[in-house]
Design an enzyme around this catalytic site. Structure first.
Site, short mmCIF file in Angstrom:
data_model
loop_
_atom_site.label_atom_id
_atom_site.label_comp_id
_atom_site.label_asym_id
_atom_site.label_seq_id
_atom_site.Cartn_x
_atom_site.Cartn_y
_atom_site.Cartn_z
N GLU A 101 45.23 -50.73 15.28
CA GLU A 101 44.26 -49.71 14.94
C GLU A 101 42.81 -50.14 15.09
O GLU A 101 41.92 -49.32 15.19
CB GLU A 101 44.51 -49.13 13.54
CG GLU A 101 44.35 -50.12 12.42
CD GLU A 101 45.60 -50.91 12.08
OE1 GLU A 101 45.68 -51.40 10.95
OE2 GLU A 101 46.50 -51.07 12.93
N ARG A 120 51.45 -61.46 6.79
CA ARG A 120 52.02 -60.86 5.57
C ARG A 120 53.48 -60.48 5.73
O ARG A 120 54.22 -60.41 4.74
CB ARG A 120 51.17 -59.68 5.10
CG ARG A 120 49.81 -60.13 4.56
CD ARG A 120 48.99 -58.97 4.11
NE ARG A 120 48.78 -58.02 5.17
CZ ARG A 120 47.62 -57.74 5.75
NH1 ARG A 120 46.54 -58.36 5.34
NH2 ARG A 120 47.54 -56.86 6.72
#
Length: 176
Positions: free
Chosen positions: A95, A58
């Protein structure tokens, strides 16, 4: 300024249980809103850089558009095995797992002034890896830019500790 938050959907438990995912597809789906976001992200960087570096995948969307807006070159940071030629690589944590990031060693020259671009700043693992790669090949990291910052996850703070200013259009707290 456009209220970009209303173009971002919150998806709970994606891609894993306990993860809150911010889907930017509606923002990308509106040509005028996307164009406005690119212009707003580019404003503080005008006349400061000669390369934009975007993260797979992205970050390519935002980075390439910002490079066009600023009239500068674009460099891709990719997942392993996607780039030809001599590459530099770094492993990093994120994460919800680990990954590896690669860059062509000749894509950035000594003295190039670089802004790294991604869609979201979460824990900062991807950003730190990109900063390390750019610095290894002699580039000067002028800033890190993202559409969205999730400050509760600590990424923007960890980027700042590397003496890299952070720019984002939105900051979303834990409450969503």
């Amino acid at each position: 300024m456009t209220d970009y938050r209303k173009y971002i959907q919150t998806i709970e438990d994606f891609p894993k249980p306990g993860i809150r995912f911010y889907d930017i597809s509606p923002l990308l789906g509106s040509g005028t809103v996307f164009a406005s976001a690119i212009a707003d992200m580019s404003k503080p960087l005008r006349d400061q850089v000669n390369k934009i570096v975007g993260f797979d995948a992205r970050g390519f969307v935002f980075g390439a558009a910002m490079a066009l807006e600023l009239g500068v070159g674009f460099v891709m940071l990719r997942k392993p095995g996607k780039l030809p030629g001599t590459i530099e690589s770094v492993n990093y944590g994120l994460e919800y797992g680990t990954n590896t990031l690669e860059m062509q060693t000749d894509a950035i020259g000594s003295g190039d002034r670089v802004v790294l671009v991604d869609d979201v700043i979460a824990t900062g693992g991807t950003a730190r890896a990109g900063i390390e790669l750019v610095r290894r090949v002699g580039g000067e990291v002028v800033a890190f830019s993202a559409l969205l910052d999730l400050p509760a996850l600590g990424g923007s703070q960890s980027i700042s500790k590397l003496n890299v200013p952070v720019h984002s259009l939105l900051r979303i707290s834990n409450e969503g």
